[in-house]
Design an enzyme around this catalytic site. Sequence first.
Site, PDB file in Angstrom:
ATOM      1  N   GLU A 293      28.258  27.385  38.346  1.00  0.00           N
ATOM      2  CA  GLU A 293      29.025  28.382  39.564  1.00  0.00           C
ATOM      3  C   GLU A 293      29.283  27.538  40.932  1.00  0.00           C
ATOM      4  O   GLU A 293      28.086  27.524  41.243  1.00  0.00           O
ATOM      5  CB  GLU A 293      28.233  29.552  39.390  1.00  0.00           C
ATOM      6  CG  GLU A 293      28.914  30.277  40.167  1.00  0.00           C
ATOM      7  CD  GLU A 293      27.528  31.031  41.357  1.00  0.00           C
ATOM      8  OE1 GLU A 293      28.761  30.883  42.611  1.00  0.00           O
ATOM      9  OE2 GLU A 293      27.213  31.007  41.016  1.00  0.00           O
ATOM     10  N   CYS A 327      27.006  33.394  47.084  1.00  0.00           N
ATOM     11  CA  CYS A 327      28.629  33.325  46.816  1.00  0.00           C
ATOM     12  C   CYS A 327      29.449  34.726  46.454  1.00  0.00           C
ATOM     13  O   CYS A 327      31.051  34.031  46.468  1.00  0.00           O
ATOM     14  CB  CYS A 327      28.687  32.638  45.291  1.00  0.00           C
ATOM     15  SG  CYS A 327      27.226  31.113  45.372  1.00  0.00           S
TER      16      CYS A 327
END
Length: 543
Positions: A293, A327
């Site tokens: 990720e 994020c």
Amino acid sequence: MSFGIFNIPVPTNEPVKEYRQGSPEREALKRALQDFRNQETDIPMYIGGQEVRTENKLKVSPPHDHQHILGYFYEGEAYHVEQAIDAALKAKQAWASMSWEHRAGIFLKAAELIAGPYRARINAATMLGQSKNAYQAEIDSACELIDFLRFNVHYADELYRQQPNSSPGVWNRQEYRPLEGFVFALTPFNFTAIAGNLPTSVAMMGNTVVWKPAYTQVLSAKVIMEVLQEAGLPDGVINLIYVDGPIVGEVIFNHPDFAGIHFTGSTAVFQKIWATIGNNIHKYKSYPRIVGETGGKDFVLVHESANVDEVATGLVRGAFEYQGQKCSAASRAYIPSNLWSQIEARVKGFLAELKIGGTEDFTNFINAVIDERAFKKITAYIDEAKQSKDVEVIAGGNYDGSKGYFIEPTVLRVSNPAYRTMCEEIFGPVLTVYVYEPTEFEEIIRLIDSTSPYALTGSIFAKDRYVIEHVAQKLQNAAGNFYINDKPTGAVVGQQPFGGARASGTNDKAGSAINLYRWVSARTIKETFVSPKHYSYPFLKAE
């Protein structure tokens, strides 16, 4: 030995404590903060269950008070990586052979330890080492990590129960073996829960792990190891090392027993790792699992029918909680001109109320960015924006790194929707706004889908359900996690499995069974009870 088919305790999300004035959790957290402040914590590597120290001691300081020393960690070298791999491989057979319920029991105990006696300690380590306020630390290092441990046990149990059908006279079974070799967990600074989940989710499925955290997260990483050791994790199952990234990569990605990587970090690093693995593919015993990720340039699309207060709240929380170092943080917003003046006023009002400072003062909403490097990168964007004719600084724009790496929550309005702060990941408290005419809504949808290479999170604020459905369909590939009338942050384990595609990663959804499938290698077994004793079939007989 006794055998049984055991039912896993049904997982529920850990309740988030509020840390109100006078509450027992607030007092416990303050004591833990003071304990860390009053001592220099010794942070060794953990290899094969042994504490490993070197001559190269590096200091750990709070980002919001970078002259204070919280402790020291010991940086290793290439041979420490080799030792960690050897320890993981040595521990592999016994760990992989352990009955599933006993592996599960270790991680369920770890969850209970974090929920109880370690809660204040792991939150305090995160607050000081990573400059998170009390609430952000609570939802991350306590609640989310607890949820990862509990829910992953539940998902693993579901995975193991999935079995093939059997025909008459045949019994078909499927084993879910751990991968052959060791797995490398490379974890980021911004979420203690991610740092804990990446190695433990892999280990839960019978794998052994070499874990390298970000240097700016080592204090809370030490607490995670303390918890796992007290929970009874055998030596060598998870080996924690502090070694410079290129040195680690040179050893790990050339090792024949490298079986996979569980990664959260930057897109550039992940792409380099992928290329390295590809170039070395002939060296490995099996094809490594690559799970990552990475970055995001997360959007908020506001429709002309949206509620102004909901939008303003979503923008401030989504963009500026934990200084935008998520994020999933709201980084670019598209706002219709009919609502802009109201939203602007509401956002400015909120930001005027926010206090900035250290995490020990619980009234501070905004704390410091993680380190000097991040501070310089983020402020360079702000300085450039101040000089650009395409940008208006709506709020913030000031910063001070003398005591801590403090940057004001900054809102930029751009006239050019392709201006770099609309396109590039900044990873800091900077929100860029583009104001559009309501008649341009369809073009804005296309613009959102094509502006950024990332596809992690995004949201739509609207009252019109036809509009919501239309946007959800048009932007189905633009975000792995899509939010309706909410900020694009705050995924909860068991509720919103997290991950994105495109340049944002492999979308293997941390906090779900999808992720655990990547850490097993299935073996199908067919047992025939009465085997045939001649080669021929009935169709071969003559007329």
